[in-house]
Write a protein that holds these residues in place. Structure first.
Motif, PDB file in Angstrom:
ATOM      1  N   ARG A 137     -24.500  -6.874 102.121  1.00 48.35           N
ATOM      2  CA  ARG A 137     -23.543  -6.031 101.413  1.00 48.35           C
ATOM      3  C   ARG A 137     -22.181  -6.698 101.436  1.00 48.35           C
ATOM      4  O   ARG A 137     -21.882  -7.468 102.343  1.00 48.35           O
ATOM      5  N   ALA A 138     -21.355  -6.361 100.461  1.00 51.56           N
ATOM      6  CA  ALA A 138     -20.003  -6.909 100.384  1.00 51.56           C
ATOM      7  C   ALA A 138     -19.226  -6.646 101.662  1.00 51.56           C
ATOM      8  O   ALA A 138     -18.503  -7.509 102.167  1.00 51.56           O
ATOM      9  N   GLY A 139     -19.376  -5.417 102.198  1.00 53.04           N
ATOM     10  CA  GLY A 139     -18.658  -5.049 103.418  1.00 53.04           C
ATOM     11  C   GLY A 139     -19.069  -5.907 104.612  1.00 53.04           C
ATOM     12  O   GLY A 139     -18.233  -6.294 105.437  1.00 53.04           O
ATOM     13  N   GLU A 140     -20.350  -6.210 104.701  1.00 47.00           N
ATOM     14  CA  GLU A 140     -20.835  -7.067 105.798  1.00 47.00           C
ATOM     15  C   GLU A 140     -20.233  -8.454 105.680  1.00 47.00           C
ATOM     16  O   GLU A 140     -19.894  -9.097 106.678  1.00 47.00           O
ATOM     17  N   LEU A 141     -20.103  -8.924 104.437  1.00 45.63           N
ATOM     18  CA  LEU A 141     -19.549 -10.261 104.224  1.00 45.63           C
ATOM     19  C   LEU A 141     -18.079 -10.315 104.604  1.00 45.63           C
ATOM     20  O   LEU A 141     -17.627 -11.265 105.253  1.00 45.63           O
ATOM     21  N   SER A 142     -17.319  -9.289 104.199  1.00 45.11           N
ATOM     22  CA  SER A 142     -15.891  -9.327 104.541  1.00 45.11           C
ATOM     23  C   SER A 142     -15.707  -9.202 106.055  1.00 45.11           C
ATOM     24  O   SER A 142     -14.820  -9.844 106.617  1.00 45.11           O
ATOM     25  N   ASP A 143     -16.553  -8.445 106.723  1.00 41.86           N
ATOM     26  CA  ASP A 143     -16.497  -8.382 108.197  1.00 41.86           C
ATOM     27  C   ASP A 143     -16.830  -9.734 108.805  1.00 41.86           C
ATOM     28  O   ASP A 143     -16.132 -10.218 109.691  1.00 41.86           O
ATOM     29  N   ALA A 144     -17.905 -10.332 108.311  1.00 44.51           N
ATOM     30  CA  ALA A 144     -18.365 -11.602 108.886  1.00 44.51           C
ATOM     31  C   ALA A 144     -17.349 -12.718 108.694  1.00 44.51           C
ATOM     32  O   ALA A 144     -17.172 -13.584 109.556  1.00 44.51           O
ATOM     33  N   LEU A 145     -16.679 -12.711 107.536  1.00 42.07           N
ATOM     34  CA  LEU A 145     -15.739 -13.791 107.238  1.00 42.07           C
ATOM     35  C   LEU A 145     -14.302 -13.436 107.602  1.00 42.07           C
ATOM     36  O   LEU A 145     -13.409 -14.264 107.508  1.00 42.07           O
ATOM     37  N   GLY A 146     -14.085 -12.190 108.017  1.00 42.06           N
ATOM     38  CA  GLY A 146     -12.729 -11.778 108.421  1.00 42.06           C
ATOM     39  C   GLY A 146     -11.754 -11.689 107.259  1.00 42.06           C
ATOM     40  O   GLY A 146     -10.578 -12.011 107.411  1.00 42.06           O
ATOM     41  N   THR A 147     -12.248 -11.259 106.103  1.00 44.69           N
ATOM     42  CA  THR A 147     -11.341 -11.108 104.959  1.00 44.69           C
ATOM     43  C   THR A 147     -11.212  -9.641 104.578  1.00 44.69           C
ATOM     44  O   THR A 147     -12.016  -8.806 104.988  1.00 44.69           O
ATOM     45  N   SER A 148     -10.200  -9.357 103.765  1.00 46.39           N
ATOM     46  CA  SER A 148     -10.077  -7.997 103.237  1.00 46.39           C
ATOM     47  C   SER A 148     -11.118  -7.829 102.135  1.00 46.39           C
ATOM     48  O   SER A 148     -11.654  -8.817 101.612  1.00 46.39           O
ATOM     49  N   LYS A 149     -11.378  -6.568 101.780  1.00 50.98           N
ATOM     50  CA  LYS A 149     -12.372  -6.330 100.732  1.00 50.98           C
ATOM     51  C   LYS A 149     -11.943  -6.910  99.385  1.00 50.98           C
ATOM     52  O   LYS A 149     -12.772  -7.502  98.681  1.00 50.98           O
ATOM     53  N   PRO A 150     -10.674  -6.748  98.988  1.00 54.45           N
ATOM     54  CA  PRO A 150     -10.291  -7.342  97.695  1.00 54.45           C
ATOM     55  C   PRO A 150     -10.432  -8.871  97.686  1.00 54.45           C
ATOM     56  O   PRO A 150     -10.840  -9.456  96.685  1.00 54.45           O
ATOM     57  N   THR A 151     -10.111  -9.507  98.797  1.00 55.24           N
ATOM     58  CA  THR A 151     -10.258 -10.962  98.890  1.00 55.24           C
ATOM     59  C   THR A 151     -11.724 -11.363  98.774  1.00 55.24           C
ATOM     60  O   THR A 151     -12.071 -12.297  98.039  1.00 55.24           O
ATOM     61  N   MET A 152     -12.575 -10.616  99.465  1.00 57.88           N
ATOM     62  CA  MET A 152     -14.014 -10.909  99.396  1.00 57.88           C
ATOM     63  C   MET A 152     -14.508 -10.721  97.958  1.00 57.88           C
ATOM     64  O   MET A 152     -15.274 -11.525  97.448  1.00 57.88           O
ATOM     65  N   SER A 153     -14.031  -9.675  97.332  1.00 54.50           N
ATOM     66  CA  SER A 153     -14.438  -9.399  95.962  1.00 54.50           C
ATOM     67  C   SER A 153     -14.076 -10.567  95.042  1.00 54.50           C
ATOM     68  O   SER A 153     -14.858 -10.979  94.181  1.00 54.50           O
ATOM     69  N   ARG A 154     -12.898 -11.120  95.255  1.00 62.73           N
ATOM     70  CA  ARG A 154     -12.443 -12.256  94.449  1.00 62.73           C
ATOM     71  C   ARG A 154     -13.329 -13.478  94.685  1.00 62.73           C
ATOM     72  O   ARG A 154     -13.751 -14.165  93.745  1.00 62.73           O
ATOM     73  N   HIS A 155     -13.647 -13.755  95.928  1.00 60.32           N
ATOM     74  CA  HIS A 155     -14.504 -14.906  96.252  1.00 60.32           C
ATOM     75  C   HIS A 155     -15.902 -14.736  95.684  1.00 60.32           C
ATOM     76  O   HIS A 155     -16.492 -15.682  95.149  1.00 60.32           O
ATOM     77  N   LEU A 156     -16.413 -13.497  95.776  1.00 59.33           N
ATOM     78  CA  LEU A 156     -17.764 -13.257  95.264  1.00 59.33           C
ATOM     79  C   LEU A 156     -17.801 -13.440  93.748  1.00 59.33           C
ATOM     80  O   LEU A 156     -18.798 -13.918  93.194  1.00 59.33           O
ATOM     81  N   LYS A 157     -16.713 -13.099  93.100  1.00 56.89           N
ATOM     82  CA  LYS A 157     -16.654 -13.281  91.653  1.00 56.89           C
ATOM     83  C   LYS A 157     -16.745 -14.768  91.300  1.00 56.89           C
ATOM     84  O   LYS A 157     -17.474 -15.167  90.385  1.00 56.89           O
ATOM     85  N   VAL A 158     -16.018 -15.595  92.039  1.00 60.14           N
ATOM     86  CA  VAL A 158     -16.071 -17.040  91.805  1.00 60.14           C
ATOM     87  C   VAL A 158     -17.482 -17.566  92.046  1.00 60.14           C
ATOM     88  O   VAL A 158     -18.017 -18.362  91.274  1.00 60.14           O
ATOM     89  N   LEU A 159     -18.080 -17.109  93.118  1.00 61.43           N
ATOM     90  CA  LEU A 159     -19.435 -17.576  93.448  1.00 61.43           C
ATOM     91  C   LEU A 159     -20.447 -17.121  92.414  1.00 61.43           C
ATOM     92  O   LEU A 159     -21.396 -17.841  92.091  1.00 61.43           O
ATOM     93  N   ARG A 160     -20.254 -15.916  91.874  1.00 62.33           N
ATOM     94  CA  ARG A 160     -21.178 -15.438  90.849  1.00 62.33           C
ATOM     95  C   ARG A 160     -21.005 -16.245  89.564  1.00 62.33           C
ATOM     96  O   ARG A 160     -21.975 -16.644  88.927  1.00 62.33           O
TER      97      ARG A 160
ATOM     98  N   GLY B 210     -22.718 -19.429  89.631  1.00 58.77           N
ATOM     99  CA  GLY B 210     -24.178 -19.352  89.650  1.00 58.77           C
ATOM    100  C   GLY B 210     -24.803 -19.492  91.029  1.00 58.77           C
ATOM    101  O   GLY B 210     -26.024 -19.547  91.145  1.00 58.77           O
ATOM    102  N   LEU B 211     -23.988 -19.543  92.051  1.00 60.82           N
ATOM    103  CA  LEU B 211     -24.534 -19.690  93.401  1.00 60.82           C
ATOM    104  C   LEU B 211     -25.017 -18.362  93.972  1.00 60.82           C
ATOM    105  O   LEU B 211     -25.934 -18.323  94.778  1.00 60.82           O
ATOM    106  N   VAL B 212     -24.372 -17.286  93.555  1.00 57.66           N
ATOM    107  CA  VAL B 212     -24.635 -15.968  94.135  1.00 57.66           C
ATOM    108  C   VAL B 212     -24.902 -14.975  93.009  1.00 57.66           C
ATOM    109  O   VAL B 212     -24.368 -15.118  91.907  1.00 57.66           O
ATOM    110  N   GLU B 213     -25.754 -14.003  93.269  1.00 56.93           N
ATOM    111  CA  GLU B 213     -25.942 -12.930  92.285  1.00 56.93           C
ATOM    112  C   GLU B 213     -25.922 -11.593  92.996  1.00 56.93           C
ATOM    113  O   GLU B 213     -26.194 -11.486  94.201  1.00 56.93           O
ATOM    114  N   GLU B 214     -25.641 -10.573  92.194  1.00 56.86           N
ATOM    115  CA  GLU B 214     -25.645  -9.203  92.704  1.00 56.86           C
ATOM    116  C   GLU B 214     -27.074  -8.691  92.624  1.00 56.86           C
ATOM    117  O   GLU B 214     -27.753  -8.907  91.623  1.00 56.86           O
TER     118      GLU B 214
END
Lengths: 152, 110
Positions: free
Chosen positions: B29-52, B55-59
């Motif tokens: 989950r997005a929340g698990e990722l932001s916890d694991a990486l120590g980022t805020s949720k908006p920051t994680m959201s931005r990174h996940l968008k780049v990764l999506r 083509g490396l990551v999908e929802e």
């Protein structure tokens, strides 16, 4: 495992002594190198024929049909008849790879091995993608391919 | 071979490399990722968008049928398959050249 360990390795046995194998490999590429080999783009290989200047610091050339010469790298290790290593400019992904060729005595002649490595050394993203890949998917595949017989 | 440049570019950021590293062991989950990486949720959201986009990551679709807000992410195979295919090609290239060398020696031409 890191990208530093990422390498492509092939090996075979040829029925001649190491000194002859080394000499023919390094000084007579015009007799055996395949300019038209598939996947030369992937490996960053020459479009034409490979030629080596047979000495430490010697050039590694890509020689076209019309004789035009492009430098791809240089000889980094020159240790006849055991080994040579040369830099080899890869085009995709961009980077300065190295190729090592070794010649080991074998009961049937000489074991010749070629290893190419060094992708992404100067491109962190490539290095890290390779690290992720090597971490899980590739270990088994590499072992399998390395075990595939290419012996004479 | 398809273009790996966006893939490589997306991995130019250490947080995104960390996300890929975490997802190697399974979808999150997005929340698990932001916890694991120590980022805020908006920051994680931005990174996940780049990764999506790369083509490396999908929802994962319909991750939680009871809660449409839950977003789960996983690695896509394709970039890794492309890279593996490229490495196989490099292996095949050097095999060809080494076979050519061996055949020349075996023919007895010096």
């Amino acid at each position: 495992m890191t990208a530093a360990d990422a390498r492509v390795h092939v090996t075979t046995v040829v029925s001649t002594d190491p000194a002859t194998a080394f000499a023919v490999f390094t000084e007579r590429t015009e007799l055996w190198w395949r300019p038209e080999a598939r996947y030369r783009f992937a490996a960053g290989g020459p479009d034409g024929a490979l030629r080596l200047e047979p000495r430490l610091g010697g050039a590694v050339w890509d020689i076209a049909d019309d004789g035009a010469r492009e430098t791809l790298g240089e000889i980094l290790v020159w240790d006849p008849p055991h080994a040579l290593r040369f830099s080899f400019r890869a085009r995709h992904p961009v980077g300065r790879t190295e190729v090592e060729v070794t010649f080991e005595p074998h009961r049937r002649g000489t074991r010749v091995s070629i290893t190419q490595h060094g992708w992404g050394q100067r491109e962190v993203a490539v290095k890290n993608l390779l690290s992720v890949l090597w971490g899980d998917l590739l270990n088994a595949l590499r072992r399998e391919l390395a075990a595939a017989p290419h012996e004479a | 071979m398809s273009d790996l440049s966006p893939t490589f570019a997306a991995l130019g950021d250490p947080t995104r490399r960390g996300i890929v590293e975490v997802l190697r062991s399974g979808q999150r989950r997005a929340g698990e990722l932001s916890d694991a990486l120590g980022t805020s949720k908006p920051t994680m959201s931005r990174h996940l968008k780049v990764l999506r986009k790369s083509g490396l990551v999908e929802e994962v679709r319909d991750a939680d049928p009871d809660d449409a807000r839950v977003r789960i992410y996983r690695l896509r195979r394709e970039p890794f398959d492309d890279l593996q295919r490229w490495l196989d090609q490099v292996q095949a290239y050097w095999t060809d050249q080494l076979d050519a060398f061996r055949e020349h020696i075996e023919r007895g031409d010096r």
